[in-house]
Design an enzyme around this catalytic site. Structure first.
Site, PDB file in Angstrom:
ATOM      1  N   ASP A 220       0.828  -1.204   0.000  1.00 40.38           N
ATOM      2  CA  ASP A 220       0.000   0.000   0.000  1.00 40.38           C
ATOM      3  C   ASP A 220       0.865   1.257   0.000  1.00 40.38           C
ATOM      4  OD1 ASP A 220      -2.259  -1.609   0.209  1.00 40.38           O
ATOM      5  OD2 ASP A 220      -2.249  -1.534   2.398  1.00 40.38           O
TER       6      ASP A 220
ATOM      7  N   GLY B 256      -5.790 -10.120   2.381  1.00 43.76           N
ATOM      8  CA  GLY B 256      -5.265 -11.397   2.844  1.00 43.76           C
ATOM      9  C   GLY B 256      -4.059 -11.229   3.754  1.00 43.76           C
TER      10      GLY B 256
ATOM     11  N   GLU C 288     -10.395 -10.383  -2.988  1.00 49.40           N
ATOM     12  CA  GLU C 288      -9.378  -9.704  -3.776  1.00 49.40           C
ATOM     13  C   GLU C 288      -8.542 -10.676  -4.620  1.00 49.40           C
ATOM     14  OE1 GLU C 288      -8.588  -5.610  -1.228  1.00 49.40           O
ATOM     15  OE2 GLU C 288      -7.175  -7.266  -1.010  1.00 49.40           O
TER      16      GLU C 288
ATOM     17  N   ASN D  59     -19.484  -5.320   6.000  1.00 50.50           N
ATOM     18  CA  ASN D  59     -19.915  -4.029   6.535  1.00 50.50           C
ATOM     19  C   ASN D  59     -21.323  -3.735   6.026  1.00 50.50           C
ATOM     20  OD1 ASN D  59     -19.681  -3.001   3.895  1.00 50.50           O
ATOM     21  ND2 ASN D  59     -17.678  -2.092   4.276  1.00 50.50           N
TER      22      ASN D  59
ATOM     23  N   GLY E  96     -18.461   0.068  12.098  1.00 44.23           N
ATOM     24  CA  GLY E  96     -17.596   1.181  12.483  1.00 44.23           C
ATOM     25  C   GLY E  96     -18.002   1.757  13.825  1.00 44.23           C
ATOM     26  N   ALA E  97     -18.263   3.051  13.850  1.00 42.01           N
ATOM     27  CA  ALA E  97     -18.615   3.736  15.094  1.00 42.01           C
ATOM     28  C   ALA E  97     -19.941   3.265  15.668  1.00 42.01           C
ATOM     29  CB  ALA E  97     -18.660   5.242  14.855  1.00 42.01           C
TER      30      ALA E  97
ATOM     31  N   GLY F 225     -20.706   0.066  15.996  1.00 41.15           N
ATOM     32  CA  GLY F 225     -20.509  -1.223  16.649  1.00 41.15           C
ATOM     33  C   GLY F 225     -20.594  -2.405  15.702  1.00 41.15           C
TER      34      GLY F 225
ATOM     35  N   ASP G  62      -9.870  -5.638   8.531  1.00 37.53           N
ATOM     36  CA  ASP G  62      -8.958  -6.773   8.448  1.00 37.53           C
ATOM     37  C   ASP G  62      -8.452  -7.178   9.831  1.00 37.53           C
ATOM     38  OD1 ASP G  62      -9.237  -6.773   5.700  1.00 37.53           O
ATOM     39  OD2 ASP G  62      -7.494  -5.497   5.376  1.00 37.53           O
TER      40      ASP G  62
END
Length: 305
Positions: free
Chosen positions: A13, A41, A140, A184, A221-222, A224, A252
């Site tokens: 990255d 991964g 991916e 998500n 996320g925020a 929970g 991840d």
């Protein structure tokens, strides 16, 4: 110590910190950049190893400097790289992530040799997978390799955890190969075909997916984490109050920690609670593999609840 096999992507990255993510045609002045070993991964394997699992990574790198850095990051974090193949036909995978002042990010991925992961890689790892406690998968790599891996794990009775990201249309027959689905709210919406804007809608989407997959975990996320386990009351775990630095890699971190704890024999509830804390700690560091996310740090955070 349980055994986790991760079959997935390895990307180097390029992380760019900027005031915001640019609009189409816009150039912004960033204030910092760096290189960080990643790929979903790779990140998940590193986190599984950090949280105590005997972790095998199955993937590919190119014969280039990026590949050297990716292998070094795995070995430094005690991930076994015997089944990471050096592919001379293409470049290593890479991504560019732009992180804004709020700690949110957007990324572009160039998959490179990750798109070559296939039958040869799976055949080499068959014996290791047969003795594993958990198989961890993501999207991916070629999707046919994802489903072939899941079918192989099923042959041996190995628990399959799928992080369905980045989101792609998936059939009921494919999802039925999975024991634990982690998504998500955006991915939950795509897979269920239902909205996920409110807590009630998230629960409805999770319930729908739970008719196909025995356990569905929606990370918010925020907001929970919501857990739907077939035959049990739906659970919701609140997020931790933290000083946000960077959300890159939090999902991840959650997956790796979850797999490690489940492989070690913890209950799903305890493993999700632990993974939720590990993801929160990741958001307090920079990059997808911050060094401060250790079992000791997670236990300290959990002790403050």
């Amino acid at each position: 110590m349980g055994t986790v096999v991760v079959i997935g992507s390895l990307h180097l990255d390029v992380l760019v910190h900027a005031p915001d993510r640019p609009r189409k045609g816009e150039t912004l002045a960033g204030h910092a950049w760096g290189l960080q070993a990643g790929g979903k991964g790779g990140n998940q394997a590193v986190n599984a190893a950090r949280h105590g699992a005997h972790t095998f990574m199955v993937g590919r790198v190119g014969q280039d400097d990026f590949g050297v850095k990716l292998l070094d990051a795995l070995t430094r974090n005690q991930v076994i790289t015997t089944y990471v193949q050096t592919d001379t036909t293409a470049n290593s995978g890479m991504s560019v992530a732009i992180i804004d002042q709020q700690g949110d990010y957007g990324a572009v991925i160039a998959s490179g040799v990750n798109q070559h992961i296939g039958h040869e890689d799976l055949a080499r790892v068959r014996n290791v997978l047969a003795a594993a406690d958990c198989l961890v998968l993501q999207y991916e790599i070629p999707l046919e390799s994802v489903w072939a891996s899941a079918r192989m794990a099923r042959e041996y009775g190995v628990r399959v955890i799928l992080n369905a990201a980045p989101a792609y249309p998936t059939t009921h027959e494919q999802l039925a190969l999975i024991d634990i689905l982690v998504v998500n709210e955006i991915e939950a919406q795509m897979l269920s075909g239902l909205p996920t804007d409110t807590a009630e809608q998230v629960e409805q989407a999770a319930s729908h997916l739970n008719t196909i997959v025995p356990t569905v975990i929606v990370t918010l996320g925020a907001r929970g984490v919501t857990v739907a386990q077939r035959g049990q009351t739906m659970q919701h775990l609140a997020s931790h109050t933290i000083q946000l630095v960077d959300t890159h890699g939090a999902g991840d971190s959650f997956i790796g920690a979850l797999a490690a704890r489940l492989a070690d024999g913890e209950t799903l509830t305890a493993a999700v609670r632990y993974a939720n804390a590990a993801a929160a700690l990741t958001c307090m560091g920079a990059g997808p593999q911050p060094d401060g996310v250790t079992p000791q740090a997670v236990e300290r955070l959990l002790s403050t609840e």
